[in-house]
Scaffold this motif. Sequence first.
Motif, PDB file in Angstrom:
ATOM      1  N   ASP A 185       0.848  -1.190   0.000  1.00 39.04           N
ATOM      2  CA  ASP A 185       0.000   0.000   0.000  1.00 39.04           C
ATOM      3  C   ASP A 185       0.879   1.233   0.000  1.00 39.04           C
ATOM      4  OD1 ASP A 185      -3.060  -0.797   0.680  1.00 39.04           O
ATOM      5  OD2 ASP A 185      -1.700  -2.197   1.655  1.00 39.04           O
ATOM      6  N   ILE A 186       0.651   2.103  -0.978  1.00 36.32           N
ATOM      7  CA  ILE A 186       1.376   3.375  -1.060  1.00 36.32           C
ATOM      8  C   ILE A 186       0.352   4.486  -1.225  1.00 36.32           C
ATOM      9  CG2 ILE A 186       3.071   4.733  -2.324  1.00 36.32           C
ATOM     10  CD1 ILE A 186       4.365   2.174  -3.253  1.00 36.32           C
ATOM     11  N   GLU A 187       0.401   5.463  -0.325  1.00 34.30           N
ATOM     12  CA  GLU A 187      -0.519   6.601  -0.418  1.00 34.30           C
ATOM     13  C   GLU A 187       0.123   7.723  -1.225  1.00 34.30           C
ATOM     14  OE1 GLU A 187      -1.938   7.811   3.392  1.00 34.30           O
ATOM     15  OE2 GLU A 187      -3.317   6.100   3.563  1.00 34.30           O
ATOM     16  N   VAL A 188      -0.685   8.292  -2.143  1.00 33.12           N
ATOM     17  CA  VAL A 188      -0.214   9.358  -3.030  1.00 33.12           C
ATOM     18  C   VAL A 188      -1.193  10.524  -2.932  1.00 33.12           C
ATOM     19  CG1 VAL A 188       0.452   9.969  -5.373  1.00 33.12           C
ATOM     20  CG2 VAL A 188       0.723   7.607  -4.568  1.00 33.12           C
ATOM     21  N   GLY A 189      -0.671  11.701  -2.724  1.00 31.39           N
ATOM     22  CA  GLY A 189      -1.506  12.897  -2.702  1.00 31.39           C
ATOM     23  C   GLY A 189      -1.532  13.575  -4.060  1.00 31.39           C
ATOM     24  N   VAL A 190      -2.736  13.870  -4.559  1.00 32.97           N
ATOM     25  CA  VAL A 190      -2.910  14.569  -5.845  1.00 32.97           C
ATOM     26  C   VAL A 190      -3.627  15.883  -5.562  1.00 32.97           C
ATOM     27  CG1 VAL A 190      -3.928  14.456  -8.153  1.00 32.97           C
ATOM     28  CG2 VAL A 190      -2.996  12.389  -7.095  1.00 32.97           C
ATOM     29  N   HIS A 191      -3.183  16.930  -6.244  1.00 37.45           N
ATOM     30  CA  HIS A 191      -3.769  18.251  -6.014  1.00 37.45           C
ATOM     31  C   HIS A 191      -5.278  18.204  -6.256  1.00 37.45           C
ATOM     32  CE1 HIS A 191      -4.439  22.596  -6.210  1.00 37.45           C
ATOM     33  NE2 HIS A 191      -3.251  22.731  -5.625  1.00 37.45           N
ATOM     34  N   PRO A 219      -4.858  -5.778  -8.500  1.00 36.24           N
ATOM     35  CA  PRO A 219      -4.385  -4.477  -8.004  1.00 36.24           C
ATOM     36  C   PRO A 219      -5.443  -3.406  -8.253  1.00 36.24           C
ATOM     37  CG  PRO A 219      -3.327  -5.005 -10.084  1.00 36.24           C
ATOM     38  CD  PRO A 219      -4.115  -6.227  -9.691  1.00 36.24           C
ATOM     39  N   ASP A 220      -5.368  -2.332  -7.466  1.00 33.34           N
ATOM     40  CA  ASP A 220      -6.372  -1.276  -7.620  1.00 33.34           C
ATOM     41  C   ASP A 220      -5.823   0.030  -7.070  1.00 33.34           C
ATOM     42  OD1 ASP A 220      -8.684  -0.051  -8.327  1.00 33.34           O
ATOM     43  OD2 ASP A 220      -9.954  -1.010  -6.830  1.00 33.34           O
ATOM     44  N   VAL A 221      -6.456   1.123  -7.488  1.00 30.44           N
ATOM     45  CA  VAL A 221      -6.160   2.458  -6.982  1.00 30.44           C
ATOM     46  C   VAL A 221      -7.479   3.087  -6.587  1.00 30.44           C
ATOM     47  CG1 VAL A 221      -5.151   4.717  -7.483  1.00 30.44           C
ATOM     48  CG2 VAL A 221      -4.174   2.648  -8.541  1.00 30.44           C
ATOM     49  N   MET A 222      -7.582   3.578  -5.367  1.00 28.34           N
ATOM     50  CA  MET A 222      -8.849   4.139  -4.891  1.00 28.34           C
ATOM     51  C   MET A 222      -8.583   5.409  -4.087  1.00 28.34           C
ATOM     52  SD  MET A 222      -7.542   1.681  -2.850  1.00 28.34           S
ATOM     53  CE  MET A 222      -8.313   0.186  -3.451  1.00 28.34           C
ATOM     54  N   VAL A 223      -9.639   6.233  -3.973  1.00 26.77           N
ATOM     55  CA  VAL A 223      -9.561   7.455  -3.169  1.00 26.77           C
ATOM     56  C   VAL A 223      -9.729   7.071  -1.703  1.00 26.77           C
ATOM     57  CG1 VAL A 223     -10.600   9.689  -2.685  1.00 26.77           C
ATOM     58  CG2 VAL A 223     -10.441   8.864  -5.053  1.00 26.77           C
ATOM     59  N   MET A 224      -8.763   7.444  -0.886  1.00 21.68           N
ATOM     60  CA  MET A 224      -8.800   7.080   0.528  1.00 21.68           C
ATOM     61  C   MET A 224      -9.447   8.159   1.386  1.00 21.68           C
ATOM     62  SD  MET A 224      -7.652   4.039   1.045  1.00 21.68           S
ATOM     63  CE  MET A 224      -7.301   4.070   2.791  1.00 21.68           C
ATOM     64  N   ARG A 225      -9.011   9.425   1.213  1.00 26.83           N
ATOM     65  CA  ARG A 225      -9.537  10.506   2.042  1.00 26.83           C
ATOM     66  C   ARG A 225      -9.159  11.838   1.414  1.00 26.83           C
ATOM     67  NH1 ARG A 225      -4.861   8.699   4.517  1.00 26.83           N
ATOM     68  NH2 ARG A 225      -3.307  10.302   4.999  1.00 26.83           N
ATOM     69  N   TYR A 226      -9.700  12.882   2.007  1.00 28.81           N
ATOM     70  CA  TYR A 226      -9.408  14.248   1.570  1.00 28.81           C
ATOM     71  C   TYR A 226      -8.520  14.921   2.612  1.00 28.81           C
ATOM     72  CZ  TYR A 226     -13.175  13.462  -1.742  1.00 28.81           C
ATOM     73  OH  TYR A 226     -13.963  12.951  -2.739  1.00 28.81           O
ATOM     74  N   ALA A 227      -7.447  15.497   2.155  1.00 27.24           N
ATOM     75  CA  ALA A 227      -6.542  16.216   3.048  1.00 27.24           C
ATOM     76  C   ALA A 227      -6.548  17.693   2.665  1.00 27.24           C
ATOM     77  CB  ALA A 227      -5.135  15.636   2.948  1.00 27.24           C
ATOM     78  N   GLU A 228      -5.772  18.482   3.380  1.00 29.64           N
ATOM     79  CA  GLU A 228      -5.721  19.918   3.112  1.00 29.64           C
ATOM     80  C   GLU A 228      -5.027  20.180   1.790  1.00 29.64           C
ATOM     81  OE1 GLU A 228      -4.089  24.020   5.263  1.00 29.64           O
ATOM     82  OE2 GLU A 228      -3.875  22.072   6.236  1.00 29.64           O
ATOM     83  N   ASN A 234      -4.808   5.660  -2.742  1.00 31.91           N
ATOM     84  CA  ASN A 234      -4.102   4.486  -2.230  1.00 31.91           C
ATOM     85  C   ASN A 234      -3.793   3.555  -3.392  1.00 31.91           C
ATOM     86  OD1 ASN A 234      -2.977   2.595  -0.504  1.00 31.91           O
ATOM     87  ND2 ASN A 234      -4.926   1.574  -0.145  1.00 31.91           N
ATOM     88  N   VAL A 235      -2.505   3.348  -3.647  1.00 31.01           N
ATOM     89  CA  VAL A 235      -2.055   2.404  -4.672  1.00 31.01           C
ATOM     90  C   VAL A 235      -1.852   1.061  -3.981  1.00 31.01           C
ATOM     91  CG1 VAL A 235      -0.301   1.902  -6.404  1.00 31.01           C
ATOM     92  CG2 VAL A 235      -0.947   4.278  -5.925  1.00 31.01           C
ATOM     93  N   ARG A 236      -2.646   0.060  -4.342  1.00 31.03           N
ATOM     94  CA  ARG A 236      -2.655  -1.228  -3.625  1.00 31.03           C
ATOM     95  C   ARG A 236      -2.446  -2.370  -4.597  1.00 31.03           C
ATOM     96  NH1 ARG A 236      -7.653  -2.377   0.207  1.00 31.03           N
ATOM     97  NH2 ARG A 236      -6.538  -0.701   1.321  1.00 31.03           N
ATOM     98  N   CYS A 237      -1.523  -3.273  -4.234  1.00 33.06           N
ATOM     99  CA  CYS A 237      -1.285  -4.453  -5.058  1.00 33.06           C
ATOM    100  C   CYS A 237      -0.668  -5.549  -4.195  1.00 33.06           C
ATOM    101  CB  CYS A 237      -0.362  -4.130  -6.243  1.00 33.06           C
ATOM    102  SG  CYS A 237       1.284  -3.581  -5.747  1.00 33.06           S
ATOM    103  N   TRP A 238      -0.678  -6.771  -4.709  1.00 33.59           N
ATOM    104  CA  TRP A 238      -0.082  -7.924  -4.035  1.00 33.59           C
ATOM    105  C   TRP A 238       1.132  -8.378  -4.832  1.00 33.59           C
ATOM    106  CZ3 TRP A 238      -1.694 -10.399   0.503  1.00 33.59           C
ATOM    107  CH2 TRP A 238      -2.867  -9.894   1.066  1.00 33.59           C
TER     108      TRP A 238
END
Length: 285
Positions: A185-191, A219-228, A234-238
Motif C-alpha cells: 500500500d502506497i498513499e499518493v496525494g494529488v492536487h 491491483p487497484d487504486v482508490m480514493v482514501m480521504r481528503y486532506a488539506e 491508495n495504490v494497492r497491489c499484491w
Amino acid sequence: MNWWGMDAARWQGIWQVFTETLVRQGLNLVLAVLILLVGWWVAGRARRAAERLFERWGVDVTVRPMMGSIVLWVFRIVTLVLVLSQFGVQTASIIAILGAAGLAIGLALQGTLQNIAAGIMIVILRPFRVGDYIDAEGTAGTVREIGLFMTELTMLDGVCLHVPNNKLWGSPIINYSANPTRRLDIEVGVHQHDDIGGAITALRTLLRDDPRVLDEPAPDVMVMRYAEGAIILNVRCWIATSEFWPVRFEMNRRIKEVVEQAGCSIPLPLRELRVVETARNAAAR
C-alpha cells in the motif's frame, strides 16, 4: 620411642599409607582430567555428527542447532559423572547430588530455565524458522539460529543480535516471511484541482504493466480521504514477499513520474510565513 610416643616402625607405616594414598589420588586426578578433556572433545564431535545426521535425515534447519545442543550437554553430563566416579563417588550419590544441584540451580536460574523452555516451545510450534524476518515488539531481524538459550538475529544493518528465547516467546511475533505474498500500500496525494480520474487511470496502468504485481488479488487504486489541498489515493497491489522492498522502492520513484505525465501534481507540504508590520514598528525604523 620418640617424644610423640610412636616408634619408627609406626611412623614408617603411616608414611607408607600416606604416600600410597597420595599416589592413588594423584593418578585418579590425572585420569579424571584426561576423562574430562576427552569427554569434552567427544561431546563436541558428537554434536557435529548429530547435526550432520539430522541434515541427512532432512530434519528442519530450525531444529538442528537445539537438538545438537541437547546431544552436547548429554555427553558433558555423562563426562562429569565419570569424573566424579574416579574419586569413589557412587552412582546413586551422583544422581542425588545432581538432583539437589539441579533443584538449587533451577531456583537460582529461573530465567535461564524459562529461556530453555521457551526455546523448546519455539522449536515445537515454529512461529518462525531460520531465514524468516520477524519483529517482536521492536526486536527485529532475520533469524540465523535458534539456540537452547538465545535466538540469533541479523538486523537490517548487518549487526548480529542475540535475544533471550523467553523475550521472543513472551512477545507478539510478526513474521514477515511466513506467507508467500504480501500486500503493498502506497498513499499518493494529488492536487485537489487536478484530474483525479486521469491520475487513477495512469496509476492502474503502472500496476498492470509491472510483471511483479500479481493478478490475483487484483491491483487497484482508490480514493482514501481528503486532506488539506490534496486528495489522497491508495495504490494497492499484491506481490511476492521476496520482491516487497524492491517493488516498493521502485514504485515510490515511478509514481511521481506517472502522475506528472498524466497532467497532475503531487502537492508538497509548504509553510507560508507572513510578517505583519505595525505602525509602531514602522515609526521605530
